[in-house]
Motif scaffolding. Structure first.
Motif, PDB file in Angstrom:
ATOM      1  N   GLU A 259       4.957   0.957   4.104  1.00 10.40           N
ATOM      2  CA  GLU A 259       5.751   0.725   5.092  1.00 10.40           C
ATOM      3  C   GLU A 259       6.308  -0.746   4.492  1.00 10.40           C
ATOM      4  O   GLU A 259       5.610  -2.300   4.909  1.00 10.40           O
ATOM      5  N   ASN A 260       8.163  -1.018   4.212  1.00 13.60           N
ATOM      6  CA  ASN A 260       8.436  -2.268   3.374  1.00 13.60           C
ATOM      7  C   ASN A 260       7.221  -3.287   2.691  1.00 13.60           C
ATOM      8  O   ASN A 260       7.310  -4.630   2.957  1.00 13.60           O
ATOM      9  N   VAL A 261       6.424  -2.833   1.786  1.00 13.38           N
ATOM     10  CA  VAL A 261       5.736  -2.785   1.076  1.00 13.38           C
ATOM     11  C   VAL A 261       6.087  -3.917  -0.044  1.00 13.38           C
ATOM     12  O   VAL A 261       6.434  -4.000  -1.181  1.00 13.38           O
ATOM     13  N   SER A 262       5.957  -5.511  -0.315  1.00 15.38           N
ATOM     14  CA  SER A 262       6.442  -6.155  -1.311  1.00 15.38           C
ATOM     15  C   SER A 262       5.431  -7.013  -2.136  1.00 15.38           C
ATOM     16  O   SER A 262       4.284  -7.827  -1.002  1.00 15.38           O
ATOM     17  N   VAL A 263       5.947  -6.834  -3.273  1.00 13.16           N
ATOM     18  CA  VAL A 263       4.474  -8.551  -3.579  1.00 13.16           C
ATOM     19  C   VAL A 263       4.857  -8.505  -4.994  1.00 13.16           C
ATOM     20  O   VAL A 263       6.412  -8.124  -5.835  1.00 13.16           O
ATOM     21  N   SER A 264       5.068  -9.956  -4.858  1.00 18.06           N
ATOM     22  CA  SER A 264       5.950 -11.543  -6.310  1.00 18.06           C
ATOM     23  C   SER A 264       4.695 -11.440  -6.708  1.00 18.06           C
ATOM     24  O   SER A 264       3.587 -11.742  -6.570  1.00 18.06           O
ATOM     25  N   PHE A 265       4.712 -11.822  -8.362  1.00 20.06           N
ATOM     26  CA  PHE A 265       3.925 -12.279  -9.028  1.00 20.06           C
ATOM     27  C   PHE A 265       4.886 -13.502  -9.544  1.00 20.06           C
ATOM     28  O   PHE A 265       5.468 -12.886 -10.464  1.00 20.06           O
ATOM     29  N   GLY A 266       4.138 -14.933  -9.990  1.00 22.34           N
ATOM     30  CA  GLY A 266       5.340 -16.090 -10.171  1.00 22.34           C
ATOM     31  C   GLY A 266       6.809 -15.832 -10.214  1.00 22.34           C
ATOM     32  O   GLY A 266       7.497 -16.233 -10.882  1.00 22.34           O
ATOM     33  N   GLY A 267       6.943 -15.128  -8.858  1.00 26.79           N
ATOM     34  CA  GLY A 267       8.195 -15.220  -8.457  1.00 26.79           C
ATOM     35  C   GLY A 267       9.002 -13.700  -8.937  1.00 26.79           C
ATOM     36  O   GLY A 267      10.173 -13.893  -8.201  1.00 26.79           O
ATOM     37  N   LYS A 268       8.573 -12.929  -9.173  1.00 25.80           N
ATOM     38  CA  LYS A 268       9.729 -12.058  -9.975  1.00 25.80           C
ATOM     39  C   LYS A 268       8.560 -10.611  -8.863  1.00 25.80           C
ATOM     40  O   LYS A 268       6.982 -10.121  -9.167  1.00 25.80           O
TER      41      LYS A 268
ATOM     42  N   MET B  68      -1.909  11.052   7.801  1.00 27.94           N
ATOM     43  CA  MET B  68      -0.887  10.810   7.351  1.00 27.94           C
ATOM     44  C   MET B  68      -0.592   9.030   6.641  1.00 27.94           C
ATOM     45  O   MET B  68      -1.654   7.856   7.363  1.00 27.94           O
ATOM     46  N   LEU B  69      -0.221   8.926   5.526  1.00 29.97           N
ATOM     47  CA  LEU B  69      -0.489   7.387   5.082  1.00 29.97           C
ATOM     48  C   LEU B  69       0.857   7.111   4.743  1.00 29.97           C
ATOM     49  O   LEU B  69       1.776   8.105   4.725  1.00 29.97           O
ATOM     50  N   ARG B  70       1.551   5.748   5.472  1.00 32.03           N
ATOM     51  CA  ARG B  70       2.410   5.393   5.701  1.00 32.03           C
ATOM     52  C   ARG B  70       2.669   3.986   5.698  1.00 32.03           C
ATOM     53  O   ARG B  70       2.441   3.233   5.533  1.00 32.03           O
TER      54      ARG B  70
ATOM     55  N   ALA C 280       8.758   2.297   0.884  1.00 34.97           N
ATOM     56  CA  ALA C 280       8.980   1.956   1.677  1.00 34.97           C
ATOM     57  C   ALA C 280       8.559   4.426   1.264  1.00 34.97           C
ATOM     58  O   ALA C 280       9.131   3.910   0.422  1.00 34.97           O
ATOM     59  N   LEU C 281       6.857   5.140   2.082  1.00 34.03           N
ATOM     60  CA  LEU C 281       7.616   5.719   1.252  1.00 34.03           C
ATOM     61  C   LEU C 281       6.156   6.736   2.480  1.00 34.03           C
ATOM     62  O   LEU C 281       4.520   5.759   2.971  1.00 34.03           O
TER      63      LEU C 281
ATOM     64  N   SER D  60       3.855  -8.488   2.396  1.00 34.52           N
ATOM     65  CA  SER D  60       4.457  -9.136   3.474  1.00 34.52           C
ATOM     66  C   SER D  60       4.555  -7.527   2.970  1.00 34.52           C
ATOM     67  O   SER D  60       4.675  -6.388   1.996  1.00 34.52           O
ATOM     68  N   GLY D  61       4.766  -6.773   4.597  1.00 35.25           N
ATOM     69  CA  GLY D  61       4.612  -5.245   4.657  1.00 35.25           C
ATOM     70  C   GLY D  61       2.978  -4.576   5.043  1.00 35.25           C
ATOM     71  O   GLY D  61       2.197  -4.756   4.915  1.00 35.25           O
ATOM     72  N   ARG D  62       3.017  -2.954   5.579  1.00 34.09           N
ATOM     73  CA  ARG D  62       1.783  -3.074   6.133  1.00 34.09           C
ATOM     74  C   ARG D  62       1.257  -1.384   5.426  1.00 34.09           C
ATOM     75  O   ARG D  62       2.665  -0.964   4.964  1.00 34.09           O
ATOM     76  N   VAL D  63       0.314  -1.049   5.474  1.00 34.58           N
ATOM     77  CA  VAL D  63       0.318   0.285   5.558  1.00 34.58           C
ATOM     78  C   VAL D  63      -0.695   0.467   6.068  1.00 34.58           C
ATOM     79  O   VAL D  63      -1.861   0.274   6.624  1.00 34.58           O
ATOM     80  N   LEU D  64      -0.189   1.560   6.581  1.00 38.95           N
ATOM     81  CA  LEU D  64      -1.244   2.357   7.581  1.00 38.95           C
ATOM     82  C   LEU D  64      -2.055   4.173   7.153  1.00 38.95           C
ATOM     83  O   LEU D  64      -0.971   4.275   6.627  1.00 38.95           O
ATOM     84  N   LEU D  65      -2.856   4.503   7.872  1.00 39.11           N
ATOM     85  CA  LEU D  65      -3.213   5.581   7.645  1.00 39.11           C
ATOM     86  C   LEU D  65      -3.490   5.819   8.837  1.00 39.11           C
ATOM     87  O   LEU D  65      -4.365   5.217   9.630  1.00 39.11           O
ATOM     88  N   ASP D  66      -2.939   7.694   8.882  1.00 42.58           N
ATOM     89  CA  ASP D  66      -3.430   8.050  10.373  1.00 42.58           C
ATOM     90  C   ASP D  66      -3.149   7.135  11.457  1.00 42.58           C
ATOM     91  O   ASP D  66      -3.792   6.984  12.756  1.00 42.58           O
ATOM     92  N   GLY D  67      -2.141   6.221  11.097  1.00 43.97           N
ATOM     93  CA  GLY D  67      -1.588   4.857  12.341  1.00 43.97           C
ATOM     94  C   GLY D  67      -2.632   4.140  12.364  1.00 43.97           C
ATOM     95  O   GLY D  67      -1.992   2.954  13.248  1.00 43.97           O
ATOM     96  N   GLU D  68      -3.540   3.066  11.819  1.00 45.96           N
ATOM     97  CA  GLU D  68      -4.371   2.606  11.441  1.00 45.96           C
ATOM     98  C   GLU D  68      -4.026   1.697  10.642  1.00 45.96           C
ATOM     99  O   GLU D  68      -4.141   1.925   9.546  1.00 45.96           O
TER     100      GLU D  68
END
Ligand SMILES: Nc1ncnc2c1ncn2[C@@H]1O[C@H](COP(=O)(O)OP(=O)(O)OP(=O)(O)O)[C@@H](O)[C@H]1O
Ligand SMILES: [Mg+2]
Length: 325
Positions: free
Chosen positions: A5-14, A1-3, A21-22, A55-63
């Protein structure tokens, strides 16, 4: 399973991704559907390890994948521009990932042959990439991505550069291949038809967030908010979404009034899309199947089947589930 979790990315403040989350279950294909600039490619780049999240994480089969380099994630990539190696032939491209990880010659032979067969390109082994059509190149890209048996396949507008007929055929082939291999895949597109054809579930994305997730039927029946309804191609009227196929259109004599006038009639294969200007000035889209359909200029009476109407949330993207009728 791919999880994700609350991933954020900004470019130049945007913000390109805003606490996104998905979750994608093993063997599931999720299509992310969003307009240009909503952050789809950025999302795939984060999962692939090509873009570190703020910030946030990406988990694949819990890793947690964040500290795993891109080439060790076991992720297959298919992008719109193929990114094939033009100085290698088809065989060289499909076997690339297998050679890189040091598979035996026999294993490379077996796996590359299997994948070429799968995408319908058996016999193309020695063809130069430059002599292939766009559709064939895209099939090579798919075979190359599938060859190392990735844990997750990522597809970014994989059919974007192809003409419609080719797209339709490749879409069907892709769906069959995904079924057969039980691939876990995250696919992004701005095209509704592509998302509906490939996704077991479709995640609607807007401004760096997922605003609604559901099967194509669920989204069609109950879009969460106005923007989503419009983006999917539904009518928005008085805080409700009205499905175009739930509208019955009857021609009336010019002196009988009626509810409005047909402005456009466009055949879309088996159905015809009618654009109707109501007496109020509002525009309504209806889809009818009859060969003898009203023509532009005809006055019509409309009737809306109440089962084709769903309430929209006024609170916007955050209220995902509170709109039961
Ligand atoms: N490397 C970068 N540097 C600066 N801004 C970026 C970068 N990559 C993406 N962006 C910005 O982030 C936002 C999201 O871009 P992204 O490419 O993820 O959108 P998209 O949904 O894939 O769009 P499209 O459908 O046009 O491919 C855009 O406003 C884009 O300009
Ligand atoms: Mg993109």
């Amino acid at each position: 399973m791919l999880r994700i979790e609350n991933v954020s990315v900004s470019f130049g403040g945007k913000a390109a991704l805003d606490r996104l989350a998905l979750e994608i279950a093993a063997g599931e294909v999720v299509s992310v559907l969003g307009p240009s600039g909503s952050g789809k490619s950025t999302l795939l780049r984060v999962v692939a390890g090509l873009q570190p999240p703020d910030s946030g994480r990406v988990l694949l089969d819990g890793e947690d994948l964040v500290s795993v380099p891109a080439h060790r994630r076991g992720i297959g990539l298919v992008f719109q521009d193929h990114a094939l190696f033009h100085h290698r032939d088809v065989w060289g491209n499909v076997g690339f990932g297998l050679r890189m990880r040091g598979d035996s010659r026999q294993e490379i032979e077996r796996r590359a042959r299997y994948c070429l067969d799968l995408v319908g390109l058996a016999g193309y082994e020695r063809r130069s990439i430059l002599t292939l059509s766009g559709g064939e190149q895209q099939r090579v890209a798919l075979a190359r991505a599938l060859a190392p048996e990735p844990r997750v396949l990522l597809l970014d507008e994989p059919l974007g550069s192809l003409d419609r007929r080719l797209r339709d055929r490749l879409l069907e082939d892709l769906a069959k291949i995904f079924d057969e291999l039980r691939v876990t895949a995250l696919h992004v597109t701005h095209d509704r038809a592509e998302a509906f054809a490939l996704g077991d579930r479709v995640a609607v994305m807007r401004a760096g967030r997922i605003v609604q997730v559901g099967t194509p039927d669920e989204l069609w029946a109950r879009p969460a908010d106005e923007d989503t309804a419009r983006f999917l191609g539904l009518n928005v009227r008085d805080g409700t979404a009205v499905r175009p196929e739930a509208i019955t259109v009857r021609p009336v004599a010019p002196d009988q009034g009626g509810d409005g006038v047909v402005r456009r009639a466009v055949r879309q294969g088996p159905t015809v899309k009618l654009e109707i200007e109501l007496n109020s000035g509002e525009t309504l889209e209806a889809v009818v199947a009859a060969l003898a359909h009203p023509a532009p200029g005809d006055r019509v009476q409309i009737e809306v089947d109440e089962h084709g109407v769903s309430e929209l949330s006024v609170e916007g993207p955050k209220a995902l589930h509170g709109f039961d009728r």
